[in-house]
Write an enzyme that holds these catalytic residues in place. Structure first.
Site: not given
Length: 731
Positions: A621-622, A625, A631, A694-695, A697-698
């Protein structure tokens, strides 16, 4: 309970702290005006290994304004008690000013404290340090590795031996430095035996715990304050020696001390992405079905600590194959300790794995996307767990359509525009997002506004904004009536701000706290005979815009203000928590993506220009946006830097970093990044967190360098296996 209306989550909202930042009102670590503060400047070792034989401080101590020069010869012994909860390995820290040993070039060997910054700087230039120098070991290729960390399933050597097609390739990845805009800085103040620091950190509680351990203080005697971070990328994920030095200096002079690292000092003092030599042997049948892989991985670490990262993960689960073996060896060098950098482990591994997949696709005459499709696993073969979600096939499909993959020629060096050779490349992305225990506190006041607090950080992804969105919807308030506070160890504890963990971990704790407050209000209303909601089933009540009402009957309800005033309540408050991921794990939990790149390479000069890039992500889920785009763009830009520009150069004679500045260590600028786009697949991942996230940035940096390298091969027919890709390698 009825699900709360979602008005803020999912909306492309602007940053709630944006005005503070663009008007200069946001206060960073070095900007706090602390009464009586003096300045400190560190003196760094000019040798790469050896011992200090003398420190001449006479001229410095005579200089007007200089208060103290502290070094190993006059510094007090610090306890450095064991602290297994700290972000440093117990007993293996760099113990500043505790002995005469020099372990790496740039190690802090003294600090000058003065009434002004200028006096401290000049005083530092007057200190003369003498050394008994030894030859340092700083070359990954020349040093002896540690015993490997191994992984195996099946029989990889036998699988390779029976494979119809085999690759044996070695990739070299240069060391990268984080280079955030804000330099690392600490202000330290003692009040009796209580220590307060204003510090640039991505882990408030980690710094808190480390300082308590170094100075042998009870937890309640240390406070760490950190409301804003001007970029980190992982460099703030531990308590570095300069923070200890600032606190030590403040205690010694009896005044608050401000210590700001220079840009050069950050190259020696706040970690880096380690360099790698990554040999990969890959086997498949003629149809491209992978049969075996052998990964031999060497990575630099320091001689006094062993740093590792998740470089083995992708090779164990990204593709289906029965036979895998891995040997991950750290190589101790006379350098400062590496640290995690964006996409840690996975970004480095992906360059080798995804480049090798492209090489195999070319060898077999199979489209690179099709080769990856043929090797999609049905489960995580490293642990036999089902995937929580894994939508890589959809990432490939959407990415190929949106990027125009059908225009790619399978024959390298076949597309040209004048002097420029044009190439398209792609790579898969995967990352294992972190999830850490976290706590949050929420308070709803009688005026209908709310305050939510937690000790996390915000290095730039928009934590203030995304957590306000989550809190606003959980409480049924508007964004402007919610204040989110972070960056103070007095707030409820959280884990590190990194590893794509903050939204799932802190966000889940925030939801829990805010849900509890809302439920308190609903209970109060349905039990209050004077409330329009009296007698209503609590599960039928929702809150929107600060007004409680029956779901489907908005006319029947009342505001938070009216409810609390009638019941003579000044506020409602609750503490929320998130326990971390399920244990044992029920599913394999990863974020996925596909990176696409188009490059142009000057056929005569070998210059590489990225024309456009696209990332397609399965990241759950975002929440925001607009923040997600920031990111994705940032991660892709970082990947461009890794692929084409970033390279730390070390003089192996003395361990000095030659290009320890932003003039010689190259990072991407606007001209290097013409067109970047990101697409997020709709959906949620509800494995172990309340938000379905879920995250992001990586994973957005993982695969970017490989996609660019694969595009360069498609353009030129030349395979470059060393990062960064230079013009010399293409001539």
């Amino acid at each position: 309970m009825s699900p709360q209306p979602q008005a803020a989550v999912g909306a492309p909202l602007s940053r709630v702290d944006g005005r503070l930042k663009v008007t200069g009102q946001a206060q960073y670590a070095a900007e706090f005006d602390i009464d009586g503060a003096v300045h400190a400047v560190m003196i760094d070792a000019s040798i790469g290994r050896g011992r200090i034989t003398g420190v001449d401080t006479a001229d410095a101590e005579k200089h007007p304004g200089v208060l103290r020069v502290i070094h190993h010869g006059n510094a007090p012994t610090l306890p450095y008690r064991d602290n297994s909860g700290s972000n440093n390995p117990p007993g293996r820290r760099l113990r500043v000013f505790q002995d005469d040993r020099v372990l790496f070039h740039g190690q802090p060997v003294a600090v000058v404290v003065a009434t002004t910054l200028e006096a401290a700087q000049h005083g530092a230039s007057l200190v003369k340090v003498r050394y008994d120098a030894e030859e340092p070991s700083t070359d990954l290729a020349e040093a002896e590795p540690d015993k490997p960390t191994d992984y195996a399933r099946g029989d990889a050597e036998a699988g390779l031996g029976s494979s119809a097609v085999r690759l044996d390739v070695t990739y070299q990845l240069a060391r990268n430095h984080h280079n955030p805009m804000e330099p690392h800085a600490t202000i330290a103040r003692w009040d009796g035996n209580r220590l307060t620091v204003w510090d640039k950190t991505q882990w408030v509680m980690g710094t808190h715990d480390e300082l308590a351990a170094v100075f042998d203080l009870p937890a309640e005697a240390v406070r760490v304050i950190n409301p804003f971070v001007g970029g980190g990328f992982g460099s703030g994920l531990r308590c570095w020696p300069h923070t200890t030095v600032a606190a030590l200096a403040a205690r010694e002079v009896g005044r608050p001390v401000k210590l700001v690292l220079s840009r050069r000092q950050m190259y020696f003092g706040t970690g880096f992405r380690p360099s790698y030599e990554y040999r990969l042997r890959l086997g498949s049948d003629r149809r491209g079905r992978l049969s075996a892989a052998v990964h031999d991985i060497d990575a630099e670490t320091s001689s006094y600590e062993t740093f590792t990262e998740a470089v083995m993960g992708a090779g164990q689960m990204l593709y289906s194959m029965p036979n895998v073996s891995q040997a991950y060896r750290t190589v101790p060098l006379d350098v400062n300790t590496p640290i995690w950098m964006r996409g840690p482990g996975f970004a480095s591994a992906s360059f080798a794995i995804e480049s090798a997949m492209d090489e195999l696709a070319h060898e077999l005459g199979i489209d690179p996307i099709e080769l990856r499709r043929r090797n999609e696993p049905d489960e995580d073969e490293s642990n036999n767990l089902p995937f929580s979600t894994r939508r890589l096939r959809e990432c490939y499909t959407v990415g190929a359509r949106e990027f125009g993959w059908q225009r790619r020629s399978s024959r390298p060096r076949s597309q040209r525009e004048g002097d420029w050779l044009i190439g398209l490349g792609m790579a898969a992305s995967v990352y294992d997002p972190g999830r850490f225990p976290a706590e949050a506190r929420a308070r709803l006041d009688a005026d209908g506004t709310a305050v939510v607090e937690t000790a996390t950080s915000d290095m730039g992804p928009g934590t203030y904004t995304s957590q306000t969105q989550v809190a606003a919807d959980a409480l049924g308030l508007t964004m402007r009536t919610v204040t989110f506070r972070l960056g103070d160890s007095l707030y409820p504890q959280t884990g590190p701000h990194g590893g794509s963990a903050t939204m799932a971990s802190v966000g889940s704790a925030v939801v829990d706290a805010c849900d509890k407050v809302r439920q308190q209000a609903v209970k109060l209303a349905v039990e209050d005979r004077k409330s329009p909601l009296y007698g209503v089933d609590a599960g039928d009540v929702v809150v929107r815009g600060g007004r409680l009402h029956v779901k489907g009957s908005p006319a029947r309800g009342e505001t938070y203000q009216r409810l609390l005033a009638r019941n003579d309540r000044s506020h409602l408050e609750a503490r929320g928590s998130y326990a971390g991921p399920p244990a044992p794990a029920r599913r394999s939990y990863h974020a996925y993506g596909a990176a696409f790149a188009e490059v142009a390479v000057d056929a005569t000069l070998g210059l590489v220009r990225v024309r456009r890039m696209l990332g397609v992500y399965d990241a759950g889920r975002i929440i925001s946006p607009k923040l997600a785009d920031s990111q994705a763009i940032g991660g892709i830009v970082g990947g461009i830097g890794t692929a084409l520009l970033e390279h730390t150069v070390t003089d192996h004679r003395d361990g000095r970093i030659v290009n320890a500045n932003l003039a010689d260590y190259l990072v991407p600028v606007n001209a290097d990044v013409p067109e970047v786009r990101a697409i997020y697949l709709d959906g949620e991942d509800n494995d172990g967190n309340a938000l379905g996230v879920k995250g992001l940035g990586e994973v957005v940096q993982v695969g970017v360098a490989a996609a660019i390298g694969n595009a360069v091969f498609n353009a030129t027919g030349r395979r470059v296996r060393e990062l960064p890709i230079t013009a010399e390698a293409l001539l």
